[in-house]
Design an enzyme around this catalytic site. Structure first.
Site, short mmCIF file in Angstrom:
data_model
loop_
_atom_site.label_atom_id
_atom_site.label_comp_id
_atom_site.label_asym_id
_atom_site.label_seq_id
_atom_site.Cartn_x
_atom_site.Cartn_y
_atom_site.Cartn_z
N GLU A 136 -2.26 -23.81 -1.54
CA GLU A 136 -0.96 -23.67 -2.11
C GLU A 136 -0.11 -24.81 -2.02
OE1 GLU A 136 2.44 -21.03 -0.49
OE2 GLU A 136 0.59 -19.88 -0.92
N ASN B 99 -4.03 -15.62 -1.86
CA ASN B 99 -3.03 -14.85 -1.27
C ASN B 99 -3.30 -13.17 -1.59
OD1 ASN B 99 -2.48 -17.44 -2.55
ND2 ASN B 99 -0.50 -17.38 -1.33
N HIS C 219 -0.82 -13.67 6.74
CA HIS C 219 -1.89 -13.01 5.92
C HIS C 219 -2.52 -12.14 6.67
CE1 HIS C 219 -1.75 -16.16 2.33
NE2 HIS C 219 -0.57 -15.31 2.40
N GLY D 48 1.03 -1.43 0.13
CA GLY D 48 0.02 -0.04 -0.07
C GLY D 48 0.54 1.39 0.11
#
Ligand code: FAE
Length: 547
Positions: free
Chosen positions: A403, A526, A488, A66
């Site tokens: 994953e 993700n 995450h 960000g």
């Protein structure tokens, strides 16, 4: 760890007892040789150090996804930007000639201000593998809250320094559940493509995938998934795939094929330092102060904000406290960093008008890990690329996207390893603890059970089909699930709740949130492509209307 695999037709003759003994000695050796050098040759940073009393038009807290998007786009719009990053610059090699240390031999560069490693996968064959290190401002933070350890990158580039680079755009039909107030058309037509281009996302060459030793583990993962009727999908990544081919050919220095990932990649991975931040610096309008930590943001009489910043050294000690002013401040300290700052500033009366949504809506993206023990005739390979490139999609039917991750130990493990992202509905809240002067998170370990149940919709079926079992030696003694952590973190300052629909903080013109804390706890895959795309969307609106 988000990753591992290996190949090994040569391992067929290894007995299980011999394999176990060999593994133990390998890990023991790593533990013995991994001690930090007494003197840290690594320079702290080649970047700037903001001066106390400075005035900046735009101050960005944090240099992850960000923050990097905000800095680049503001600079391109002609605004001078100063980025404040609590971690190191990671632009100077250490005594061994490398910037980052290897996953198998962590040294002081590995962890953020710890005297002992805290590996996500912390056991092997039932033995603990963590070891002592020197306290240092290392690249991976294992931040402990009461019910969960939250792993985060520390340094210029944020999570891009330590992550697996898996760059996944969520399926469009899932988007309404991820960001309900955002128009999916603009995201899928404009901002996801812009983010993927800016990040340098690419996909493994399928023909090379089918032949290279370093993805045998992923081919085994694909075979097992497909035999149980699950779709196996290739997952894009920001790793330079041509470089990886050259690693495999032995023509360049190895990185992904030398176990580098969790504590940084020295080559190959296109972290933000090589993409958005490089572009931002090239404008000549962006300056970065590393080893500087923002502790307060308060309104200034007459407009703008007063920002208090602690400069730290590589032991974490504060060497200076600086006060600067900024017209606009962008909170991009990551879900945990931004949430902690805002919760503290609201509770302590510095930003009392922030609304009651601050600190709420935090989730772990449903992360849970597990391993499966394959048959001896089904090796996963001793050479495993640390960069995952495929996943098993059972989101619609079972709420899980797994994953196929590597286990890059350098030996044949006969293990398949997975990080699952699940539709776990639990959300936690950050709150100010006046007694300790810290911010707490009320996540409970038992809240991982829905995630485990969803992951089991994939792996119970595969185990039944293959006649295999779960590994019980990777997260403790007889412990199947890695349910103590997340890679995450998402939420804490949710879009259209704690902020308006573009990240403007309620109650304070000129204060913005522009990182993973805007996303309410889950992205179905993700998260960093979504964080980047949302930042691209929001900064475009902010530049058009607020500057
Ligand atoms: P982030 O990248 O965390 O950046 C925040 C920055 O702010 C950090 O550099 C902090 O040091 C800094 N900061 C914090 N507080 C302060 C303060 N008070 N003052 C100054 N600076 C501060 O935020 N995601 C994927 O999509 N694919 C993957 O393959 C993947 N693998 C991962 C593997 C690991 C081991 C980890 C830890 C994460 C992984 N992630 C992955 C998650 C991804 O890196 C994460 O979602 C993003 O980095 C979050 O981006 P933000 O911009 O929100």
């Amino acid at each position: 760890m988000s990753d591992s695999a290996s190949a090994g037709s040569d391992s067929k003759g290894v007995s299980r007892r011999g394999f176990i003994a060999g593994t133990g000695s390998l890990l023991g050796l790593a533990a013995l040789t991994g001690r930090a050098p007494a003197a840290h040759a690594q320079a702290a940073s080649a970047t700037a150090s903001i001066a106390t009393g400075a005035h900046v038009p735009a101050l960005v807290i944090g240099t992850g996804y960000g923050g990097s998007v905000a800095a680049l786009r503001l600079a391109q719009a002609g605004v001078d930007v100063h980025m404040i990053e609590m971690g190191m610059a990671w632009d100077t090699p250490g005594a061994d000639g490398k910037i980052f240390c290897n996953t198998l031999s962590p040294d002081h560069r590995s962890y953020w201000l710890r005297t002992r490693t805290k590996a996500p996968l912390n056991y092997f064959l039932g033995y603990p593998i963590d070891k002592d290190i020197s306290r240092y401002t290392g690249v991976l933070d294992a931040e402990e809250f009461s019910g969960i350890t939250v792993y985060q990158g520390r340094g210029v580039g944020g999570g891009s320094l330590v992550n697996g680079g898996m760059a996944v755009t969520p399926k469009r039909e899932n988007f309404a559940a991820i960001l309900p107030s955002v128009n999916p058309d603009e995201m899928y037509d404009v901002y996801y493509p812009r983010a993927n281009a800016g990040l340098g996302v690419g996909t493994v060459d399928p023909a090379w995938f089918d032949s290279t030793a370093c993805y045998q583990y992923a081919r085994v993962g694909r075979k097992h998934a497909q035999r149980s009727g699950f779709p196996f999908v290739f997952v894009p990544d920001v790793y330079d795939w041509d470089y990886m081919k050259q690693e495999a050919a032995g023509t360049v220095t190895k990185s992904a094929l030398d176990g580098e990932i969790l504590y940084g990649n020295n080559h190959g991975k296109k972290s933000l330092q090589k993409t958005y931040i490089a572009q931002a610096k090239a404008t000549g309008k962006v300056t970065v102060s590393a080893l500087h930590k923002v502790t307060s943001v308060a309104p200034t009489a007459g407009g703008g904000y007063t920002v208090v910043i602690e400069q730290i050294d590589t032991s974490g000690a504060t060497t200076a406290t600086k006060t600067v002013t900024a017209d606009k401040v962008f909170f991009a300290a990551g879900s945990v960093g931004t949430s902690k700052l805002l919760v503290k500033l609201k509770a302590t009366g510095v930003l009392p008008d922030l609304n009651d949504e601050i600190g709420k809506g935090w989730g772990d993206n449903g992360n849970v890990m597990c391993g499966r023990a394959n048959h001896l005739w089904d090796p996963t390979g001793k050479l495993q690329s640390t960069i995952p490139c495929g996943g098993i999609d059972n989101w619609a039917a079972g709420g899980a996207f797994a994953e196929v991750a590597p286990l890059p130990t350098g030996i044949e493990t006969y293990a398949s390893f997975y990080l699952s992202i699940t539709n776990n509905p639990h959300r936690a809240q950050f709150s100010w603890n006046a007694a300790t002067g810290t911010v707490d998170l009320n996540w409970q370990t038992s809240w991982k059970q829905p995630a485990i149940d969803m992951a089991k919709t994939i792996f119970d079926k595969i185990n039944a089909k293959e006649g295999t079992i779960y590994r019980t030696d990777l997260f403790g003694v007889y412990k199947i699930w890695g349910d103590h952590l997340t890679y995450h973190p998402l939420g804490g300052a949710v879009l259209n709740k704690a902020t308006d629909n573009y990240g403007r903080l309620a109650g304070y013109p000129g204060l913005y949130v522009i990182d993973g804390s805007l996303i309410p706890g889950n992205t179905t895959v993700n998260p960093f492509v979504t964080i980047t795309a949302l930042a691209e969307r929001n900064i475009e609106k902010i530049i058009a209307t607020d500057l």
